[in-house]
Design an enzyme around this catalytic site. Structure first.
Site, PDB file in Angstrom:
ATOM      1  CD1 TRP A  66      -3.616 -40.692  -1.386  1.00  0.00           C
ATOM      2  CD2 TRP A  66      -5.041 -38.999  -1.085  1.00  0.00           C
ATOM      3  NE1 TRP A  66      -4.887 -41.214  -1.360  1.00  0.00           N
ATOM      4  CE2 TRP A  66      -5.773 -40.193  -1.181  1.00  0.00           C
ATOM      5  CE3 TRP A  66      -5.721 -37.801  -0.891  1.00  0.00           C
ATOM      6  CZ2 TRP A  66      -7.164 -40.217  -1.086  1.00  0.00           C
ATOM      7  CZ3 TRP A  66      -7.104 -37.820  -0.804  1.00  0.00           C
ATOM      8  CH2 TRP A  66      -7.813 -39.025  -0.897  1.00  0.00           C
ATOM      9  CG  HIS A  67      -5.465 -34.133  -1.684  1.00  0.00           C
ATOM     10  ND1 HIS A  67      -4.774 -34.305  -0.508  1.00  0.00           N
ATOM     11  CD2 HIS A  67      -6.781 -34.181  -1.342  1.00  0.00           C
ATOM     12  CE1 HIS A  67      -5.623 -34.442   0.491  1.00  0.00           C
ATOM     13  NE2 HIS A  67      -6.841 -34.380   0.019  1.00  0.00           N
ATOM     14  N   GLY A  68      -3.006 -34.954  -5.616  1.00  0.00           N
ATOM     15  CA  GLY A  68      -2.727 -34.727  -7.028  1.00  0.00           C
ATOM     16  C   GLY A  68      -1.272 -34.384  -7.274  1.00  0.00           C
ATOM     17  CG  PHE A 219      -8.922 -35.672  -4.910  1.00  0.00           C
ATOM     18  CD1 PHE A 219      -7.903 -35.182  -5.723  1.00  0.00           C
ATOM     19  CD2 PHE A 219      -9.606 -34.775  -4.117  1.00  0.00           C
ATOM     20  CE1 PHE A 219      -7.576 -33.853  -5.727  1.00  0.00           C
ATOM     21  CE2 PHE A 219      -9.279 -33.436  -4.099  1.00  0.00           C
ATOM     22  CZ  PHE A 219      -8.268 -32.965  -4.919  1.00  0.00           C
TER      23      PHE A 219
END
Length: 219
Positions: A66-68, A219
């Site tokens: 989700w963060h990258g 984000f």
């Protein structure tokens, strides 16, 4: 300002005594979302040990993703899942629900050791989170676990040590309340409160350093 109560998102996470407590106190909105919309639909903790292990790794790996879309974030999630695994297998992941030393002024030696270990493990995991590549992350680990590990750290400027100690004390004194500074200032006279505000603002202006992009903006 408008009477809207926002969700409390952090609850003294670095006073946690294990990694499970840390994740109950860190980024609460994100953790709650993953629990409600991913972990529980997958079966949560209702299945056998294998299902619990599977669900734990899925939720942490997805949290990293989700963060990258970078292997560093996947590694960060994987490491945190490994941290969490022993607690879950031994059924001790909910041992520390309340705040540390809730009825006491100081933690016990056991609690102090638990907090120090949890903090150290968390910081090691943050290396993957902050590094730009796996090569850079592994290079940082190589630098840490070398002969320099036994050398005394050099902190410049030295006033930073006093600043960290001061805010650590404020956080510890106010750990029973939603916001530590609120506890520290509520019972003080007006001139003390406003004096503290001005010192804080001036300190930020003088010592904040060069402008840097906040990491969470990406984000």
């Amino acid at each position: 300002l408008f009477g809207i109560e926002l969700l409390r998102n952090f609850s003294y996470p670095y006073f946690s005594r294990d990694i499970a407590e840390f994740w109950r106190r860190w980024h609460i909105s994100l953790s709650s979302w993953f629990k409600d919309y991913l972990y529980i639909p997958l079966g949560g903790s209702k299945g056998g040990k294998w299902m619990q292990i599977r669900n734990t790794f899925i939720i942490f790996l997805v949290s990293g993703f989700w963060h990258g879309a970078n292997w560093t974030f996947i590694a960060w999630g994987f490491v945190n899942a490994l941290y969490f695994l022993p607690l879950m297998l031994h059924g001790s992941n909910r041992n520390n629900i309340g705040i540390v030393a809730e009825e006491r002024a100081y933690p016990s030696l056991r609690e102090l050791g638990q907090m120090a270990l949890t903090f150290a493990l968390t910081c090691l995991a943050w290396i993957f989170f902050r590094a730009e590549s796996m090569t850079q992350a592994l290079g940082i680990f190589k630098s840490i676990f070398s002969t320099s590990l036994f050398a005394l750290p050099t902190v410049r400027p030295t006033y930073m040590i006093l600043t960290v100690i001061a805010f650590f004390v404020i956080e510890w004194m106010g750990r029973r309340d939603p916001f530590a500074i609120q506890h520290f200032l509520t019972s003080r006279k007006r001139w003390i409160r406003w004096g503290f505000y001005y010192v804080l603002i001036i300190s930020i202006l003088l010592f904040a350093g060069k402008e840097q992009t906040f990491i969470y903006f990406q984000f």
